[in-house]
Design an enzyme around this catalytic site. Sequence first.
Site, short mmCIF file in Angstrom:
data_model
loop_
_atom_site.label_atom_id
_atom_site.label_comp_id
_atom_site.label_asym_id
_atom_site.label_seq_id
_atom_site.Cartn_x
_atom_site.Cartn_y
_atom_site.Cartn_z
CD GLU A 85 42.47 27.08 51.43
OE1 GLU A 85 42.23 28.23 51.81
OE2 GLU A 85 43.48 26.77 50.79
CB THR B 44 31.90 22.67 51.70
OG1 THR B 44 31.07 22.99 52.84
CG2 THR B 44 32.69 21.39 51.98
#
Length: 394
Positions: free
Chosen positions: A373, A375
């Site tokens: 979701e 980095t």
Amino acid sequence: MPQDGPQPVERELPTDEARDLLGLVRELVRREIKPAAAGEEAAGTFPRETFRLLSRSGLLGLPYAEEHGGGGQPYEVYLQVLEELAAARLTVGLGTSVHSLSCHGLAHFGSKEQRTERLPDMLGGGLLGAYCLSEPASGSDAASLRTRAVREDGDGGGWVLNGTKAWITHGGVADFYTVLARTGEDGPRGITAFLVPADAEGLSAAPPERKMGLNGSPTAQVHFDQVRVPDTCRLGEEGQGFTVALSSLDAGRLGIAACAVGLAQAALEEALAYTAQREQFGRPLADFQGLRFALADMGTQIEAGRALYLTAARRRDAGEPFSRQAAMAKLFCTDAAMRVTTDAVQLLGGYGYTTDFPVERYMREAKVLQIVEGTNQIQRMVIARHLAGPESKS
């Protein structure tokens, strides 16, 4: 340190109903989730029955409206429940967060008719969702996605989807997929969101990826080969998909932050229990100052992360902007989970490196939370843009 070992986390809950809910969750975790976690992760067993149980218990739709089958709970309550689930088994906590993420587009951008017809089954009907944004060639650069949806019969007709999504949690086991596809020009303005049932003809999943952790949670490519869906499966306006995606990810990043804190809390509790019982030189390890300082640092990082995600959640509940705080929470909490789980392995010494204790699994699982979701490098970019403005164009 208390003589009877680590104590349950003291929660900041706004209502008696929320406190009762947390009691239910802790009992469910104690009876149904934690006892089987190590064995099922080692075997790579996906806990589908656990998710059905969570659905029947009303725990898969906590932050959504009661009128559509949700729990009507504020985000600060939902996230603390998520933390408890992740502390017991990250596959379950992360899966609950991903399911909530997959419902977000419909709940916040769908029409009244769409929400009335579909949300009750998605939130409390035993269904499980997946979120399809990333692709083999577009992970962090989500606006460059290439999965395409083309209108079949003019402006009023359905859509035909073609393309491949990658790194999809619940790929191949989900009942529905929230899919971002290109319907127009290149860039973010040409993307539209769709809700696609798993049994749609032409939809298939590749074998799950072979990962270093989270073996019970399948991650797979999902292929769309001439997948036809009616226009009633479109979420929001045509070209609004990137807005749907960003809104979903802001909320989803808080879910990852809460899962990270839960995982770190589980690692700390293992380290506390071990250092209290293990003796060296005639004294418990927990008596040695160097190890006590390590435990203090671990606990401080966990408390700081919890406070950060709760602050962001309360802003969301109050209708205030929270994108910057969500990125900060995701960044800090997942980095903290990596440090805490690594320190837990170190504190257990050789035993920490064996599968006889769960801390080696916690360390392997923590790594992925710095990646999913967005980095943590992307989180830093988001935070910097909020603080210093967008990058100058050369």
